[in-house]
Design an enzyme around this catalytic site. Sequence first.
Site, short mmCIF file in Angstrom:
data_model
loop_
_atom_site.label_atom_id
_atom_site.label_comp_id
_atom_site.label_asym_id
_atom_site.label_seq_id
_atom_site.Cartn_x
_atom_site.Cartn_y
_atom_site.Cartn_z
N ASN A 64 0.82 -1.10 0.17
CA ASN A 64 0.14 0.03 -0.06
C ASN A 64 0.92 1.11 -0.10
OD1 ASN A 64 -1.95 2.13 0.36
ND2 ASN A 64 -2.70 0.93 2.36
N ARG A 96 -2.42 -2.03 -3.55
CA ARG A 96 -3.74 -1.30 -3.10
C ARG A 96 -3.85 -0.14 -4.12
NH1 ARG A 96 -5.21 3.32 1.19
NH2 ARG A 96 -7.40 3.31 0.65
N HIS A 133 -13.06 2.39 -0.08
CA HIS A 133 -13.01 1.41 0.88
C HIS A 133 -13.58 0.07 0.37
CE1 HIS A 133 -12.89 4.47 4.50
NE2 HIS A 133 -11.71 4.14 4.34
N ARG A 176 -12.31 14.83 7.71
CA ARG A 176 -13.04 15.37 6.48
C ARG A 176 -14.78 15.51 6.90
NH1 ARG A 176 -11.59 9.94 3.00
NH2 ARG A 176 -9.60 9.58 4.35
N GLU A 187 -7.78 -5.64 5.07
CA GLU A 187 -7.73 -5.36 3.57
C GLU A 187 -6.75 -5.93 3.14
OE1 GLU A 187 -8.54 -1.04 5.18
OE2 GLU A 187 -9.20 -0.83 3.13
#
Length: 397
Positions: free
Chosen positions: A8, A89, A178, A239, A383
Amino acid sequence: MRAVLVINAGSSSVKYQLLDPVTGQSHARGLIERIGLPTGAVHHTVDGVRHEQQLPVPDHEAAMHLLTRAFTQHGPDLSQVDLAAVGHRVVHGGADFADPVEVTPAVLATIERLVPLAPLHNPGNLDGITAAREAFPDVPQVAVFDTAFHQTMPEAAATYAVPKVWREQHRVRRYGFHGTSHAYVSRRVAELLGRPLEELRTVVLHLGNGASATAVEAGRSVDTSMGLTPLEGLVMGTRAGDLDPGLAGHLARVASMSMDDYDQALSKESGLLGLTGSADMREVMARRDEGDPDAELAFQVVVHRLLRYVGGFTAVLGGLDALVFTAGIGENDPRVRAAVVDRLAFLGVELDHAANEAAVRGVEGRISTPGSHVEVWVVPTNEELEIARQAAAVVEA
Ligand code: ADP
């Protein structure tokens, strides 16, 4: 030993993990951070022992060199590993990728073409892939996209009601993110329930620093809270989530705000941080315990937004069989879970308060009562394992 190396890569860091895609066993994991800055670091953890080295890491090529060196120094020896694939990823696959793909020059060019949709993420992902191709020239590289799982969203859910030229020329639509987490968790809860994925209507709440909700019907994403960018939807660490689109014009008029400042404020200075001064839910909850009114309001706003999504998605799904909490807040915070689930009593959802309080990070568990009409679960996301599995499946196909 057969394994997949999952990478990642961000603009200034590379996270990696070597794992068995079948058993899920993790052989080693690490983080190379502060790439391109005067001081960098390599962390490599194997057999529970964390090795750390401070040194500058000028670029992703250097990072990949340090990654292979960490394996040579601390194990496992990669020359003894049957490396099936390197799984990367990639944040944005646009409408081009509904599935993981083996990286080719054409795939790289498409990911590059998608940079305008994810300017903060795709360039770092690309640097990681390029460096890994050089470091592991004989191993297939597979790109796994955060957006791919949501490509099944019906047009009604994916379309913004905006001018045609925006939609057609600028690829303006809802993509969602996601995806690997939502795919993993929604499939895993079906396994835990012992029910076929095909007959389940599930809402997954991935609540980490970034947060999103997804409605999953028969294993397919049919709606999700994030949109064109990962800014839409739930309240997150920094956010804002959903807003009135009129806000941009308003601030331009009353505060002469530039678009760059607006973007920056909504992605880096809003959410929990904007409401309380801290982006960390643990800290927000600690302050709430002390009676801080800003922390109390932040908690209420987070929960209210969650309820709007769970309620809306339940209507989209035409009912709800399972509600699943995952990621940092979802796995750890019993009070957020209780506040959401208790308000869903009208759906026949009943929280097992003792199970909810007892749920511990990293452990799967049911937190609804046996009589609840909806199964409520905590399912830790994974993940890396999902990327490893998807990468292995691409290579074996
Ligand atoms: P990321 O999206 O960066 O992977 P995580 O999934 O680790 O993030 O989630 C980070 C969030 O989880 C932070 O807001 C953190 O405060 C929150 N969190 C972690 N542990 C707890 C806890 N015990 N109680 C409440 N929130 C927690």
